[in-house]
Design an enzyme around this catalytic site. Structure first.
Site, short mmCIF file in Angstrom:
data_model
loop_
_atom_site.label_atom_id
_atom_site.label_comp_id
_atom_site.label_asym_id
_atom_site.label_seq_id
_atom_site.Cartn_x
_atom_site.Cartn_y
_atom_site.Cartn_z
CD1 TRP A 101 13.47 36.51 -62.84
CD2 TRP A 101 13.92 34.67 -61.65
NE1 TRP A 101 14.17 36.90 -61.73
CE2 TRP A 101 14.46 35.80 -60.97
CE3 TRP A 101 14.09 33.41 -61.07
CZ2 TRP A 101 15.14 35.69 -59.75
CZ3 TRP A 101 14.77 33.30 -59.86
CH2 TRP A 101 15.28 34.43 -59.21
CG ASP A 172 7.39 33.98 -62.82
OD1 ASP A 172 6.88 34.66 -61.91
OD2 ASP A 172 8.60 33.63 -62.82
CE LYS A 196 11.81 39.32 -56.98
NZ LYS A 196 11.70 38.05 -57.68
#
Ligand code: PLP
Length: 361
Positions: A101, A172, A196
């Site tokens: 990511w 993030d 998530k």
């Protein structure tokens, strides 16, 4: 049918209490005679819901008054480009690369031809760790430092926030937002796709320090400017009302069980149960992450005998432990045990792991 223990990485398990509350008011939201799915985003009910969701998040995490909370769309992946577009200007932007990511976030800044600088990467060891403070040296006049606090795929997590000495930290937090208390001292912006740890897919939580809004270039398209969403309180266009509502119910659940400090303790206890099963297996299971970088949210491990991994997954699924197959970049297994995973799920998984090791060694 009974509910299973859902170890999927995202979309992922939600608190049963929040699902039940949504179910109870699904057909008739607050006496409107309509479902929350059917009401106008400009109705007083929707606006009240949005404010309440923001307030609960702010209170839970102790977010200072000089931060704005936004609900955006396009997933965390859209923040990969919105962050550099809005905040980089002509300055250098620092990226700490700890997994897929963060690589993707960096790639978007490169597409935008920003002056990117890779401060650190653990790629050589297949992202089995995050840096130690001594391994980080930031550019002097960086516009921001970007980190991925929890690496969902590799199962590593930062257990401290780097000292950036005033350079805004952009984080993030898609897979660990609202799972431990944080000090907002250096934080410029936090973003998290909700699916998530916060709620269902469809909404991205963005928390931005007010002064950074002054950096947003005027020539950006309207929808891509943070200032548009801040000025209009996330109601410039139709927001994902249902997803925000679910995030609100999850936040309320967190508050009811004792808040962020409490959930951190619970998460530590949960993760320990599974890491102990790995560490006490005499090498039958091997954790992917180095010990001091281990994630409390995503536990990645392989089996010494790879041929058994399919069997492991099949037998786990048969007893209601689902979603354990690992990501292709690590292989093996991944147990995602976000806030909403009950401790019983971790206990049952550890028991299964012990039994499976005994039977197959
Ligand atoms: C899942 C994930 C993303 C991507 O999220 P989308 O909302 O699907 O774009 C980004 N960062 C991290 C850390 C993730 O876990």
């Amino acid at each position: 049918m009974e509910r299973v223990f859902n170890f999927n990485p995202g979309p992922a398990v939600l608190p049963l209490e929040a699902l039940k509350e949504a179910q109870a008011e699904f057909l008739n939201y607050k006496n409107t005679g309509m479902s929350i799915l059917e009401i106008s985003h400009r109705s007083k009910e929707a606006e009240a819901m949005l404010q309440e969701t923001k307030n609960t998040i702010k209170e839970l995490w102790g977010i200072p008054d000089n931060y704005k909370i936004l609900f955006l769309q396009g997933g965390a992946s859209s923040q990969f480009f919105m962050v550099p577009m809005n905040l980089a200007g002509e300055k250098t932007v620092d990226y700490v690369i700890t997994g897929t990511w963060s690589e993707k976030a960096l790639e978007e800044a490169n597409i935008l031809k920003k002056k990117t600088n890779v401060v650190y990467t653990s790629k050589e060891t297949n992202y089995d760790r995050v840096p130690k403070p001594s391994e980080l040296q930031f550019s002097k006049d960086a516009a921001y430092v970007h980190i991925t606090t929890n690496n969902t795929i590799f199962g590593t997590q930062w257990h401290y926030l780097p000292e950036t000495n005033g350079i805004p930290l952009v984080m993030d937090m898609s897979s660990d937002a609202l799972s431990y208390p944080i000090d907002f001292k250096n934080i410029g912006l936090i973003y998290a796709g909700a699916q998530k740890n916060l709620g269902p897919a469809g909404v991205t939580l963005v928390i931005i320090r007010e002064d950074l809004l002054a950096r947003v270039p005027k020539e950006l398209p309207t929808m891509l400017k943070y200032t548009t969403h801040e000025k209009n309180d996330s109601l410039y266009n139709t927001p994902p009302v249902f997803a925000i509502y679910m995030v609100g119910l999850v936040a309320k659940w967190l508050k009811n069980i004792g808040g962020i400090k409490k959930i951190k303790e619970i998460n530590e206890e949960k993760a320990k149960i599974i890491y102990d099963a790995i560490d006490n297996s005499n090498g039958f299971y091997k954790g992917h992450a180095q010990k001091d970088s281990r994630s409390l949210m995503n536990i990645t491990f392989t089996l010494a005998n790879k041929d058994l991994e399919g069997k492991f997954d099949k037998e786990a699924t048969a007893i209601g432990l689902v979603g354990l197959k690992g990501h292709r970049s690590v292989g093996g297994m991944r147990a995602s045990i976000y806030n909403a995973m009950p401790i019983e799920g971790c206990q049952k998984l550890a028991e299964f792991m012990n039994d499976f090791a005994k039977k197959n060694k």
